[in-house]
Design a protein around this motif. Structure first.
Motif, PDB file in Angstrom:
ATOM      1  N   ILE A 125      -8.899  24.470  10.677  1.00 56.28           N
ATOM      2  CA  ILE A 125      -8.429  23.272  11.389  1.00 56.28           C
ATOM      3  C   ILE A 125      -9.024  23.232  12.792  1.00 56.28           C
ATOM      4  CG2 ILE A 125      -6.401  22.098  12.336  1.00 56.28           C
ATOM      5  CD1 ILE A 125      -4.792  23.331   9.991  1.00 56.28           C
ATOM      6  N   LYS A 126      -8.970  24.356  13.467  1.00 52.50           N
ATOM      7  CA  LYS A 126      -9.480  24.430  14.840  1.00 52.50           C
ATOM      8  C   LYS A 126     -10.974  24.123  14.908  1.00 52.50           C
ATOM      9  CE  LYS A 126      -9.473  27.482  18.881  1.00 52.50           C
ATOM     10  NZ  LYS A 126      -9.080  28.824  19.401  1.00 52.50           N
ATOM     11  N   ARG A 127     -11.721  24.510  13.875  1.00 52.60           N
ATOM     12  CA  ARG A 127     -13.178  24.341  13.882  1.00 52.60           C
ATOM     13  C   ARG A 127     -13.634  22.927  13.551  1.00 52.60           C
ATOM     14  NH1 ARG A 127     -15.917  29.175  10.520  1.00 52.60           N
ATOM     15  NH2 ARG A 127     -17.559  27.611  10.589  1.00 52.60           N
ATOM     16  N   PHE A 128     -12.760  22.100  13.007  1.00 49.80           N
ATOM     17  CA  PHE A 128     -13.169  20.744  12.612  1.00 49.80           C
ATOM     18  C   PHE A 128     -13.667  19.946  13.817  1.00 49.80           C
ATOM     19  CE2 PHE A 128     -12.228  21.063   8.309  1.00 49.80           C
ATOM     20  CZ  PHE A 128     -12.336  19.839   7.660  1.00 49.80           C
ATOM     21  N   GLU A 129     -14.756  19.207  13.595  1.00 46.23           N
ATOM     22  CA  GLU A 129     -15.332  18.324  14.611  1.00 46.23           C
ATOM     23  C   GLU A 129     -15.474  16.934  14.014  1.00 46.23           C
ATOM     24  OE1 GLU A 129     -15.941  19.055  17.671  1.00 46.23           O
ATOM     25  OE2 GLU A 129     -15.757  21.254  17.644  1.00 46.23           O
ATOM     26  N   GLU A 130     -15.065  15.937  14.757  1.00 44.91           N
ATOM     27  CA  GLU A 130     -15.109  14.565  14.249  1.00 44.91           C
ATOM     28  C   GLU A 130     -16.526  14.159  13.870  1.00 44.91           C
ATOM     29  OE1 GLU A 130     -13.209  10.211  15.400  1.00 44.91           O
ATOM     30  OE2 GLU A 130     -13.633  11.658  17.005  1.00 44.91           O
ATOM     31  N   ALA A 131     -17.495  14.605  14.644  1.00 41.73           N
ATOM     32  CA  ALA A 131     -18.887  14.221  14.402  1.00 41.73           C
ATOM     33  C   ALA A 131     -19.430  14.739  13.078  1.00 41.73           C
ATOM     34  CB  ALA A 131     -19.764  14.721  15.546  1.00 41.73           C
ATOM     35  N   GLU A 132     -18.821  15.794  12.537  1.00 41.14           N
ATOM     36  CA  GLU A 132     -19.292  16.370  11.274  1.00 41.14           C
ATOM     37  C   GLU A 132     -18.933  15.497  10.076  1.00 41.14           C
ATOM     38  OE1 GLU A 132     -21.149  18.914  10.728  1.00 41.14           O
ATOM     39  OE2 GLU A 132     -21.148  19.994  12.636  1.00 41.14           O
ATOM     40  N   GLY A 133     -17.952  14.630  10.221  1.00 41.69           N
ATOM     41  CA  GLY A 133     -17.559  13.741   9.132  1.00 41.69           C
ATOM     42  C   GLY A 133     -17.205  14.486   7.863  1.00 41.69           C
ATOM     43  N   ALA A 134     -17.662  13.960   6.739  1.00 46.72           N
ATOM     44  CA  ALA A 134     -17.343  14.547   5.434  1.00 46.72           C
ATOM     45  C   ALA A 134     -18.101  15.841   5.166  1.00 46.72           C
ATOM     46  CB  ALA A 134     -17.648  13.542   4.333  1.00 46.72           C
ATOM     47  N   LYS A 135     -19.066  16.152   5.997  1.00 43.65           N
ATOM     48  CA  LYS A 135     -19.884  17.343   5.783  1.00 43.65           C
ATOM     49  C   LYS A 135     -19.427  18.542   6.616  1.00 43.65           C
ATOM     50  CE  LYS A 135     -23.982  14.779   4.356  1.00 43.65           C
ATOM     51  NZ  LYS A 135     -23.759  15.119   2.943  1.00 43.65           N
ATOM     52  N   GLN A 136     -18.254  18.443   7.224  1.00 48.45           N
ATOM     53  CA  GLN A 136     -17.712  19.569   7.980  1.00 48.45           C
ATOM     54  C   GLN A 136     -17.681  20.823   7.099  1.00 48.45           C
ATOM     55  OE1 GLN A 136     -16.318  19.981  11.240  1.00 48.45           O
ATOM     56  NE2 GLN A 136     -16.213  22.124  10.609  1.00 48.45           N
ATOM     57  N   PRO A 137     -18.327  21.900   7.528  1.00 48.09           N
ATOM     58  CA  PRO A 137     -18.333  23.119   6.700  1.00 48.09           C
ATOM     59  C   PRO A 137     -16.944  23.763   6.636  1.00 48.09           C
ATOM     60  CG  PRO A 137     -20.032  23.191   8.427  1.00 48.09           C
ATOM     61  CD  PRO A 137     -19.135  22.056   8.746  1.00 48.09           C
ATOM     62  N   LEU A 138     -16.580  24.242   5.465  1.00 48.23           N
ATOM     63  CA  LEU A 138     -15.388  25.064   5.317  1.00 48.23           C
ATOM     64  C   LEU A 138     -15.816  26.524   5.342  1.00 48.23           C
ATOM     65  CD1 LEU A 138     -13.473  23.130   2.482  1.00 48.23           C
ATOM     66  CD2 LEU A 138     -13.363  22.803   4.971  1.00 48.23           C
ATOM     67  N   LEU A 139     -14.865  27.412   5.415  1.00 47.01           N
ATOM     68  CA  LEU A 139     -15.216  28.827   5.416  1.00 47.01           C
ATOM     69  C   LEU A 139     -15.725  29.238   4.031  1.00 47.01           C
ATOM     70  CD1 LEU A 139     -12.194  30.351   7.382  1.00 47.01           C
ATOM     71  CD2 LEU A 139     -14.465  29.768   8.261  1.00 47.01           C
ATOM     72  N   PRO A 140     -16.802  30.009   3.958  1.00 44.61           N
ATOM     73  CA  PRO A 140     -17.292  30.471   2.653  1.00 44.61           C
ATOM     74  C   PRO A 140     -16.350  31.521   2.083  1.00 44.61           C
ATOM     75  CG  PRO A 140     -18.513  31.529   4.412  1.00 44.61           C
ATOM     76  CD  PRO A 140     -17.606  30.521   5.079  1.00 44.61           C
ATOM     77  N   MET A 141     -16.445  31.758   0.777  1.00 41.22           N
ATOM     78  CA  MET A 141     -15.578  32.754   0.152  1.00 41.22           C
ATOM     79  C   MET A 141     -15.799  34.129   0.778  1.00 41.22           C
ATOM     80  SD  MET A 141     -15.028  33.598  -3.877  1.00 41.22           S
ATOM     81  CE  MET A 141     -14.046  34.996  -4.422  1.00 41.22           C
ATOM     82  N   PHE A 142     -17.053  34.506   0.945  1.00 41.77           N
ATOM     83  CA  PHE A 142     -17.391  35.741   1.640  1.00 41.77           C
ATOM     84  C   PHE A 142     -18.268  35.395   2.835  1.00 41.77           C
ATOM     85  CE2 PHE A 142     -16.725  37.184  -2.751  1.00 41.77           C
ATOM     86  CZ  PHE A 142     -15.837  38.232  -2.559  1.00 41.77           C
ATOM     87  N   LYS A 143     -18.124  36.159   3.896  1.00 45.54           N
ATOM     88  CA  LYS A 143     -18.940  35.921   5.086  1.00 45.54           C
ATOM     89  C   LYS A 143     -20.420  36.022   4.743  1.00 45.54           C
ATOM     90  CE  LYS A 143     -19.374  39.224   8.048  1.00 45.54           C
ATOM     91  NZ  LYS A 143     -19.060  40.270   9.059  1.00 45.54           N
ATOM     92  N   ASP A 144     -20.747  36.989   3.885  1.00 50.61           N
ATOM     93  CA  ASP A 144     -22.125  37.170   3.428  1.00 50.61           C
ATOM     94  C   ASP A 144     -22.111  37.979   2.131  1.00 50.61           C
ATOM     95  OD1 ASP A 144     -21.685  39.858   4.257  1.00 50.61           O
ATOM     96  OD2 ASP A 144     -22.400  39.358   6.265  1.00 50.61           O
ATOM     97  N   LEU A 145     -23.287  38.162   1.549  1.00 51.68           N
ATOM     98  CA  LEU A 145     -23.393  38.903   0.292  1.00 51.68           C
ATOM     99  C   LEU A 145     -22.971  40.357   0.471  1.00 51.68           C
ATOM    100  CD1 LEU A 145     -26.775  37.528  -1.114  1.00 51.68           C
ATOM    101  CD2 LEU A 145     -24.462  36.994  -1.900  1.00 51.68           C
ATOM    102  N   GLU A 146     -23.092  40.860   1.685  1.00 56.00           N
ATOM    103  CA  GLU A 146     -22.741  42.253   1.950  1.00 56.00           C
ATOM    104  C   GLU A 146     -21.243  42.494   1.713  1.00 56.00           C
ATOM    105  OE1 GLU A 146     -22.882  45.427   5.671  1.00 56.00           O
ATOM    106  OE2 GLU A 146     -24.225  43.688   5.681  1.00 56.00           O
ATOM    107  N   ASP A 147     -20.416  41.517   2.073  1.00 50.28           N
ATOM    108  CA  ASP A 147     -18.976  41.677   1.872  1.00 50.28           C
ATOM    109  C   ASP A 147     -18.615  41.668   0.392  1.00 50.28           C
ATOM    110  OD1 ASP A 147     -18.315  42.049   4.474  1.00 50.28           O
ATOM    111  OD2 ASP A 147     -17.234  40.173   4.747  1.00 50.28           O
ATOM    112  N   ARG A 148     -19.295  40.827  -0.391  1.00 50.57           N
ATOM    113  CA  ARG A 148     -19.046  40.812  -1.828  1.00 50.57           C
ATOM    114  C   ARG A 148     -19.463  42.159  -2.441  1.00 50.57           C
ATOM    115  NH1 ARG A 148     -20.942  39.837  -6.924  1.00 50.57           N
ATOM    116  NH2 ARG A 148     -19.673  38.449  -8.244  1.00 50.57           N
ATOM    117  N   SER A 149     -20.604  42.658  -1.999  1.00 50.35           N
ATOM    118  CA  SER A 149     -21.085  43.956  -2.490  1.00 50.35           C
ATOM    119  C   SER A 149     -20.137  45.072  -2.085  1.00 50.35           C
ATOM    120  CB  SER A 149     -22.490  44.247  -1.943  1.00 50.35           C
ATOM    121  OG  SER A 149     -23.411  43.279  -2.394  1.00 50.35           O
TER     122      SER A 149
END
Length: 308
Positions: free
Chosen positions: A186-210
């Motif tokens: 919620i805090k990261r949302f920016e009006e200018a991003e519109g419908a393309k506002q990124p959500l948090l990925p499931m893992f920060k990176d492939l290293e965390d999944r591994s």
């Protein structure tokens, strides 16, 4: 989104179940781990979806009052500030959210009594009263309203926690952590991003999944070796009175210490000591710290363990 704290908890839960069930199918257990982590990510999206459904329910309530027999003036011309909240409109149009909830078939449609109960809490809150009476009319004010509502009305609410735990056994230990991720979003949302506002990925990176998969596998594949080391250093403890959960926590902690050279030993120790305080007995933290510290010192003296 799924951080290593949550990964460690999930690995502990799945390995505990693995031993309890007497299973010897490593692949099935590994799939269960990945499924459990996926369910945590589902919960993250459920929280975001809840904001939309709460707003939609309020819209339906106001519309119903407009069309009742002999409505009052206030019902004919209600304050639509909550319904027209800009942040919620942006969230409802978010492409990533729509895609995920559609593919995973996530919905609150069978939980509308719960949604209604949450809405009642919101409508009777001081946050709502201040928001509706404020003359400030901006995207930031709209977003801040939902950030405050989520933080002070939804997060940590016993009714919410109990309902979610009943809804999915996979969420029993996820709720508090995932709530912080929803707040961060919620805090990261920016009006200018519109419908393309990124959500948090499931893992920060492939290293965390591994990390999740490797920690799980190493904890089981070399479990007997780690248990031997643990037994060797428990001479001054009454082994029959030691909780099985303590042994399992130490087993996984040793797997992490021995397998991941870039993770400092003190980080691993602190994480599993904290885990023990929650999942085992009040004295488990001190016990686990003492045993693991003894094992680490021996492994270092024998040049088997070379990291700090």
């Amino acid at each position: 989104m799924i951080n290593r704290i949550l990964i460690r908890i999930k690995v502990l839960q799945i390995i505990y179940a693995y031993y309890q069930n007497g299973s010897n199918d490593l692949k099935v257990a590994e799939n269960e781990l990945l499924f459990s982590l996926q369910k945590s990510y589902d919960l993250y999206h459920y929280f975001l979806l809840l904001i939309i459904d709460l707003t939609n329910l309020q819209d339906r309530k106001l519309d119903s009052k407009k069309h009742k027999y002999l409505p009052f003036e206030a019902e004919l011309n209600p304050n639509m500030k909550l319904v027209n909240n800009r942040f919620v409109k942006q969230l409802a149009e978010n492409e990533s959210l729509i895609k995920y909830v559609t593919e995973r078939k996530l919905s609150w449609s069978n939980d509308m009594d719960f949604v209604k109960d949450i809405l009642d809490l919101i409508l009777t809150s001081d946050i709502y009263q201040v928001y509706m009476e404020s003359t400030e009319d901006s995207y930031e004010a709209d977003k801040e309203f939902w950030r405050a509502i989520f933080k002070k009305v939804i997060c940590g609410n016993e009714m919410v926690t109990e309902y979610l735990e009943d809804k999915s056994i996979y969420w029993n230990d996820d709720i508090e952590i995932v709530e912080t991720f929803a707040l961060k979003t919620i805090k990261r949302f920016e009006e200018a991003e519109g419908a393309k506002q990124p959500l948090l990925p499931m893992f920060k990176d492939l290293e965390d999944r591994s990390f999740a998969i490797k920690l799980f596998r190493e904890s089981l594949l070399h479990g007997s070796e780690y248990r031997t080391q643990i037994d060797k250093h428990m001479k001054n403890w009454e082994t029959e009175r030691i909780a099985n959960m303590d042994l399992l926590i130490m087993q996984i902690a040793l797997a992490e210490i021995m397998t991941f050279p870039t993770i400092p030993i003190n980080v691993t120790l602190n994480e599993y000591i904290d885990t023990a305080k929650y999942y085992s007995t009040p004295k488990s933290g001190v016990f686990i710290n003492g045993i693991l510290d003894s094992i680490v010192n021996e492994l270092k003296s024998e040049k088997i363990l070379l990291k700090d």
